[in-house]
Scaffold this active site. Structure first.
Site, PDB file in Angstrom:
ATOM      1  N   HIS A 206       0.805  -1.226   0.000  1.00 21.41           N
ATOM      2  CA  HIS A 206       0.000   0.000   0.000  1.00 21.41           C
ATOM      3  C   HIS A 206       0.837   1.274   0.000  1.00 21.41           C
ATOM      4  O   HIS A 206       0.445   2.287   0.596  1.00 21.41           O
ATOM      5  CB  HIS A 206      -0.959   0.020   1.191  1.00 21.41           C
ATOM      6  CG  HIS A 206      -2.002  -1.053   1.157  1.00 21.41           C
ATOM      7  ND1 HIS A 206      -2.542  -1.544  -0.014  1.00 21.41           N
ATOM      8  CD2 HIS A 206      -2.612  -1.739   2.166  1.00 21.41           C
ATOM      9  CE1 HIS A 206      -3.427  -2.473   0.264  1.00 21.41           C
ATOM     10  NE2 HIS A 206      -3.489  -2.629   1.572  1.00 21.41           N
TER      11      HIS A 206
ATOM     12  N   GLU B 202     -10.734  -4.407  -6.409  1.00 25.04           N
ATOM     13  CA  GLU B 202      -9.645  -3.446  -6.534  1.00 25.04           C
ATOM     14  C   GLU B 202      -9.036  -3.519  -7.938  1.00 25.04           C
ATOM     15  O   GLU B 202      -8.240  -4.407  -8.235  1.00 25.04           O
ATOM     16  CB  GLU B 202      -8.569  -3.735  -5.498  1.00 25.04           C
ATOM     17  CG  GLU B 202      -9.070  -3.772  -4.070  1.00 25.04           C
ATOM     18  CD  GLU B 202      -8.030  -4.323  -3.118  1.00 25.04           C
ATOM     19  OE1 GLU B 202      -6.849  -3.903  -3.221  1.00 25.04           O
ATOM     20  OE2 GLU B 202      -8.368  -5.179  -2.288  1.00 25.04           O
TER      21      GLU B 202
ATOM     22  N   HIS C  47      -9.764   0.861  -2.392  1.00 24.60           N
ATOM     23  CA  HIS C  47      -9.929  -0.285  -1.488  1.00 24.60           C
ATOM     24  C   HIS C  47     -11.274  -0.219  -0.763  1.00 24.60           C
ATOM     25  O   HIS C  47     -11.382  -0.588   0.407  1.00 24.60           O
ATOM     26  CB  HIS C  47      -8.771  -0.288  -0.478  1.00 24.60           C
ATOM     27  CG  HIS C  47      -8.443  -1.634   0.090  1.00 24.60           C
ATOM     28  ND1 HIS C  47      -9.336  -2.360   0.846  1.00 24.60           N
ATOM     29  CD2 HIS C  47      -7.319  -2.385   0.018  1.00 24.60           C
ATOM     30  CE1 HIS C  47      -8.777  -3.498   1.242  1.00 24.60           C
ATOM     31  NE2 HIS C  47      -7.553  -3.531   0.741  1.00 24.60           N
TER      32      HIS C  47
END
Length: 259
Positions: free
Chosen positions: A17, A224, A91
């Site tokens: 991330h 995603e 997300h």
């Protein structure tokens, strides 16, 4: 000699991330624009060079557009002044029950994909693209998500469900993925310009409370859209490097309806 960059190892020795202090932790600038049939929020952020140990300054724009067709369109744009990895996604978790007390295990999932990406023990892509046919990853016909949690397939058992990249079939205006709930009739269709959708089922307790109760596992599901994760380490995973003079551009649309 080329300079080497070591990114933060914030997930079992790997990078996840964008690091501990990724773009999701920043306060972005924004403005709102309204028209007769749609409204949009334009988010912008200037990420300085060396932020999270990435090379180059990054200028990022993310546009949320909401229209009268019940569509939520996400447009990503970015430029940089030095070659850098860039592979954004959204997300958001969906739960079509209408509350957070029921799980998504009876939601029907459709994914327009012939293959999924195999993961190693640290949930990092091995580089292998595996055919979905005959596996619990075959959602080419809408099926309840619990087919993944009830399977003894080693890939689903390793993560207690789904946390995998699916290789999307390309085609103009094809639906890339969808989720629906038979009880409520709610449905979401996703289309995207990206080659991958990572499907994650929130396979463990969330640590958050709802109406005084801890939210259970499988309380939400994500779709995603993105480039191949870990593409930098696999020759046939495409390019996720953004170079100076280039503009990153991608679009994903979620369309909401009731059947």
């Amino acid at each position: 000699m080329e300079k080497k960059y070591q990114l933060a190892q914030n997930n079992n020795g790997n990078h996840l991330h964008g690091g501990v202090d990724g773009l999701d932790t920043k306060v972005w600038d924004y403005k709102v624009e309204e028209e007769v049939t749609e409204a949009r929020i334009i988010f912008t952020y200037e990420d300085p060079a060396e932020s999270n140990d990435y090379p180059g300054a990054l200028s990022v724009t993310v546009i949320y557009t909401f229209n009268d067709e019940n569509e939520w369109k996400i447009t990503y744009k970015a430029t940089t002044d030095a070659s850098t990895l860039y592979n954004p996604t959204n997300h958001v978790y969906f739960n079509l029950n209408g509350d957070m007390e029921g799980t998504i295990l009876e939601h029907n999932l459709y994914v327009n994909a012939e293959k999924f990406v195999e993961l190693n023990d640290n949930t990092i892509p091995t580089g292998n693209k595996v055919a979905v046919e005959g596996t619990p990853f075959d959602f080419r016909t809408p099926s309840q998500t619990k087919q993944a949690t009830e399977s003894d397939h080693p890939q689903t058992k390793a993560v207690s469900g789904l946390d995998h990249p699916f290789v999307l079939n390309s085609g103009a205006n094809d639906i890339s993925a969808s989720i629906s709930d038979q009880k409520s009739g709610r449905r979401i269709e996703m289309t995207t310009t990206e080659p991958i959708v990572v499907v994650f089922m929130h396979n463990g307790p969330s640590g958050f409370e709802y109406k005084g109760k801890n939210l259970p596992a499988y309380v939400g599901i994500t779709l995603e859209s993105q480039g191949y994760p870990d593409a930098i380490n696999h020759d046939d995973f495409g390019n996720t490097i953004l170079n100076p003079g280039e503009t990153y551009l991608s679009e994903t649309v979620y369309k909401f309806s009731v059947e």
